[in-house]
Design a protein around this motif. Structure first.
Motif, PDB file in Angstrom:
ATOM      1  N   ASP A  88       0.805  -1.218   0.000  1.00  0.00           N
ATOM      2  CA  ASP A  88       0.000   0.000   0.000  1.00  0.00           C
ATOM      3  C   ASP A  88       0.840   1.271   0.000  1.00  0.00           C
ATOM      4  N   GLY A  89       2.146   1.129  -0.060  1.00  0.00           N
ATOM      5  CA  GLY A  89       3.030   2.289  -0.180  1.00  0.00           C
ATOM      6  C   GLY A  89       3.244   3.062   1.103  1.00  0.00           C
ATOM      7  N   LEU A  90       3.061   2.428   2.246  1.00  0.00           N
ATOM      8  CA  LEU A  90       3.250   3.111   3.530  1.00  0.00           C
ATOM      9  C   LEU A  90       4.605   2.806   4.159  1.00  0.00           C
ATOM     10  N   VAL A  91       5.154   1.648   3.828  1.00  0.00           N
ATOM     11  CA  VAL A  91       6.441   1.221   4.377  1.00  0.00           C
ATOM     12  C   VAL A  91       7.332   0.794   3.222  1.00  0.00           C
ATOM     13  N   GLU A  92       8.605   1.131   3.363  1.00  0.00           N
ATOM     14  CA  GLU A  92       9.605   0.711   2.387  1.00  0.00           C
ATOM     15  C   GLU A  92      10.567  -0.240   3.088  1.00  0.00           C
ATOM     16  N   SER A  93      10.892  -1.338   2.425  1.00  0.00           N
ATOM     17  CA  SER A  93      11.820  -2.336   2.960  1.00  0.00           C
ATOM     18  C   SER A  93      13.081  -2.310   2.119  1.00  0.00           C
ATOM     19  N   LYS A  94      14.226  -2.084   2.772  1.00  0.00           N
ATOM     20  CA  LYS A  94      15.504  -2.019   2.059  1.00  0.00           C
ATOM     21  C   LYS A  94      16.420  -3.133   2.556  1.00  0.00           C
ATOM     22  N   VAL A  95      17.165  -3.716   1.621  1.00  0.00           N
ATOM     23  CA  VAL A  95      18.119  -4.759   1.957  1.00  0.00           C
ATOM     24  C   VAL A  95      19.268  -4.134   2.748  1.00  0.00           C
ATOM     25  N   GLY A  96      19.736  -4.857   3.773  1.00  0.00           N
ATOM     26  CA  GLY A  96      20.836  -4.373   4.598  1.00  0.00           C
ATOM     27  C   GLY A  96      22.115  -4.203   3.805  1.00  0.00           C
ATOM     28  N   LYS A  97      22.911  -3.204   4.163  1.00  0.00           N
ATOM     29  CA  LYS A  97      24.168  -2.942   3.455  1.00  0.00           C
ATOM     30  C   LYS A  97      25.259  -3.927   3.871  1.00  0.00           C
ATOM     31  N   THR A  98      25.302  -4.259   5.157  1.00  0.00           N
ATOM     32  CA  THR A  98      26.340  -5.185   5.628  1.00  0.00           C
ATOM     33  C   THR A  98      25.851  -6.627   5.632  1.00  0.00           C
ATOM     34  N   ASP A  99      24.585  -6.823   5.890  1.00  0.00           N
ATOM     35  CA  ASP A  99      24.010  -8.173   5.887  1.00  0.00           C
ATOM     36  C   ASP A  99      22.807  -8.175   4.952  1.00  0.00           C
ATOM     37  N   LYS A 100      22.990  -8.781   3.803  1.00  0.00           N
ATOM     38  CA  LYS A 100      21.953  -8.769   2.763  1.00  0.00           C
ATOM     39  C   LYS A 100      20.689  -9.526   3.189  1.00  0.00           C
ATOM     40  N   ARG A 101      20.774 -10.322   4.244  1.00  0.00           N
ATOM     41  CA  ARG A 101      19.590 -11.040   4.732  1.00  0.00           C
ATOM     42  C   ARG A 101      18.667 -10.125   5.532  1.00  0.00           C
ATOM     43  N   GLU A 102      19.216  -9.040   6.037  1.00  0.00           N
ATOM     44  CA  GLU A 102      18.415  -8.109   6.840  1.00  0.00           C
ATOM     45  C   GLU A 102      17.539  -7.236   5.956  1.00  0.00           C
ATOM     46  N   ARG A 103      16.371  -6.911   6.484  1.00  0.00           N
ATOM     47  CA  ARG A 103      15.471  -5.969   5.821  1.00  0.00           C
ATOM     48  C   ARG A 103      15.271  -4.798   6.776  1.00  0.00           C
ATOM     49  N   HIS A 104      15.611  -3.605   6.313  1.00  0.00           N
ATOM     50  CA  HIS A 104      15.454  -2.392   7.111  1.00  0.00           C
ATOM     51  C   HIS A 104      14.174  -1.698   6.677  1.00  0.00           C
ATOM     52  N   LEU A 105      13.420  -1.251   7.651  1.00  0.00           N
ATOM     53  CA  LEU A 105      12.090  -0.700   7.392  1.00  0.00           C
ATOM     54  C   LEU A 105      12.045   0.806   7.622  1.00  0.00           C
ATOM     55  N   TYR A 106      11.382   1.480   6.693  1.00  0.00           N
ATOM     56  CA  TYR A 106      11.218   2.935   6.746  1.00  0.00           C
ATOM     57  C   TYR A 106       9.785   3.276   6.353  1.00  0.00           C
ATOM     58  N   LEU A 107       9.251   4.331   6.958  1.00  0.00           N
ATOM     59  CA  LEU A 107       7.959   4.825   6.509  1.00  0.00           C
ATOM     60  C   LEU A 107       8.169   5.685   5.272  1.00  0.00           C
ATOM     61  N   THR A 108       7.257   5.577   4.341  1.00  0.00           N
ATOM     62  CA  THR A 108       7.252   6.473   3.186  1.00  0.00           C
ATOM     63  C   THR A 108       6.591   7.777   3.630  1.00  0.00           C
ATOM     64  N   GLU A 109       6.506   8.742   2.739  1.00  0.00           N
ATOM     65  CA  GLU A 109       5.803   9.984   3.083  1.00  0.00           C
ATOM     66  C   GLU A 109       4.360   9.701   3.473  1.00  0.00           C
ATOM     67  N   ALA A 110       3.715   8.808   2.729  1.00  0.00           N
ATOM     68  CA  ALA A 110       2.327   8.453   3.048  1.00  0.00           C
ATOM     69  C   ALA A 110       2.250   7.748   4.402  1.00  0.00           C
ATOM     70  N   GLY A 111       3.235   6.917   4.706  1.00  0.00           N
ATOM     71  CA  GLY A 111       3.291   6.240   5.997  1.00  0.00           C
ATOM     72  C   GLY A 111       3.502   7.220   7.138  1.00  0.00           C
ATOM     73  N   GLU A 112       4.367   8.200   6.909  1.00  0.00           N
ATOM     74  CA  GLU A 112       4.596   9.230   7.921  1.00  0.00           C
ATOM     75  C   GLU A 112       3.333  10.048   8.160  1.00  0.00           C
ATOM     76  N   ALA A 113       2.602  10.345   7.099  1.00  0.00           N
ATOM     77  CA  ALA A 113       1.357  11.109   7.240  1.00  0.00           C
ATOM     78  C   ALA A 113       0.325  10.317   8.044  1.00  0.00           C
ATOM     79  N   LEU A 114       0.211   9.019   7.764  1.00  0.00           N
ATOM     80  CA  LEU A 114      -0.731   8.188   8.519  1.00  0.00           C
ATOM     81  C   LEU A 114      -0.289   8.082   9.974  1.00  0.00           C
ATOM     82  N   GLU A 115       0.991   7.888  10.214  1.00  0.00           N
ATOM     83  CA  GLU A 115       1.492   7.788  11.583  1.00  0.00           C
ATOM     84  C   GLU A 115       1.189   9.068  12.347  1.00  0.00           C
ATOM     85  N   ARG A 116       1.377  10.203  11.721  1.00  0.00           N
ATOM     86  CA  ARG A 116       1.095  11.501  12.360  1.00  0.00           C
ATOM     87  C   ARG A 116      -0.374  11.611  12.723  1.00  0.00           C
ATOM     88  N   LYS A 117      -1.232  11.204  11.810  1.00  0.00           N
ATOM     89  CA  LYS A 117      -2.680  11.263  12.045  1.00  0.00           C
ATOM     90  C   LYS A 117      -3.071  10.372  13.238  1.00  0.00           C
TER      91      LYS A 117
END
Length: 165
Positions: A88-117
């Motif tokens: 739904d475009g609220l969270v972005e998952s990025k592969v880890g730089k040092t460990d490719k098995r890790e997934r790092h999670l970030y809110l997108t702008e839309a995710g940040e807006a929902l979190e704020r609300k």
């Protein structure tokens, strides 16, 4: 020894007083979650989505494994929630730089807006309750909540609190 408001001694509470406290927690939790629940219901999301969004916001770049530990849910349950949030475009998952098995999670702008609300609704309720209760009650409330946490959860809470993010 001084009595607390309502004649309740801090050293001894009756079963009835404890039952009243338990019921107050149940009803307070309903109130605390009511506003976000209404917002999320229109999006076909639930409290698990809210919790994930909240903690990803608190610690941008957190790993899926760290989120599992914080939320105390199964990997399968969290994966369902994260899949929806990513699709739904609220969270972005990025592969880890040092460990490719890790997934790092970030809110997108839309995710940040929902979190704020969602957080704005809960902050307004908390702010109103804190103002009505006063600073001494707020400090006491926090002490009670922290004392109710199991040791491991209290350490996680303190670490999150101390991170300042």
């Amino acid at each position: 020894m001084s009595d607390a408001p309502g004649g309740e001694s801090l050293l001894f509470l009756t079963d009835e007083q404890l039952r009243q406290g338990i019921e107050a927690m149940f009803f307070a939790y309903r109130g605390f979650t009511a506003d976000p629940d209404r917002i999320l219901a229109g999006m076909a999301y639930g409290r698990a989505h809210h919790r994930a969004i909240h903690f990803i916001n608190r610690a941008p770049g957190t790993t899926v494994n760290n989120l599992l530990v914080l939320l105390g849910v199964t990997k399968q349950s969290l994966n369902r929630v994260l899949r929806t949030l990513v699709e739904d475009g609220l969270v972005e998952s990025k592969v880890g730089k040092t460990d490719k098995r890790e997934r790092h999670l970030y809110l997108t702008e839309a995710g940040e807006a929902l979190e704020r609300k969602l957080s704005d609704a809960q902050r307004a309720r908390m702010r109103s309750a804190y103002r009505a209760a006063g600073p001494q009650a707020v400090a006491g409330f926090r002490q009670v909540l922290e004392a109710m946490m199991d040791g491991d959860l209290r350490r996680k809470y303190q670490a999150l609190r101390d991170s300042g993010t």
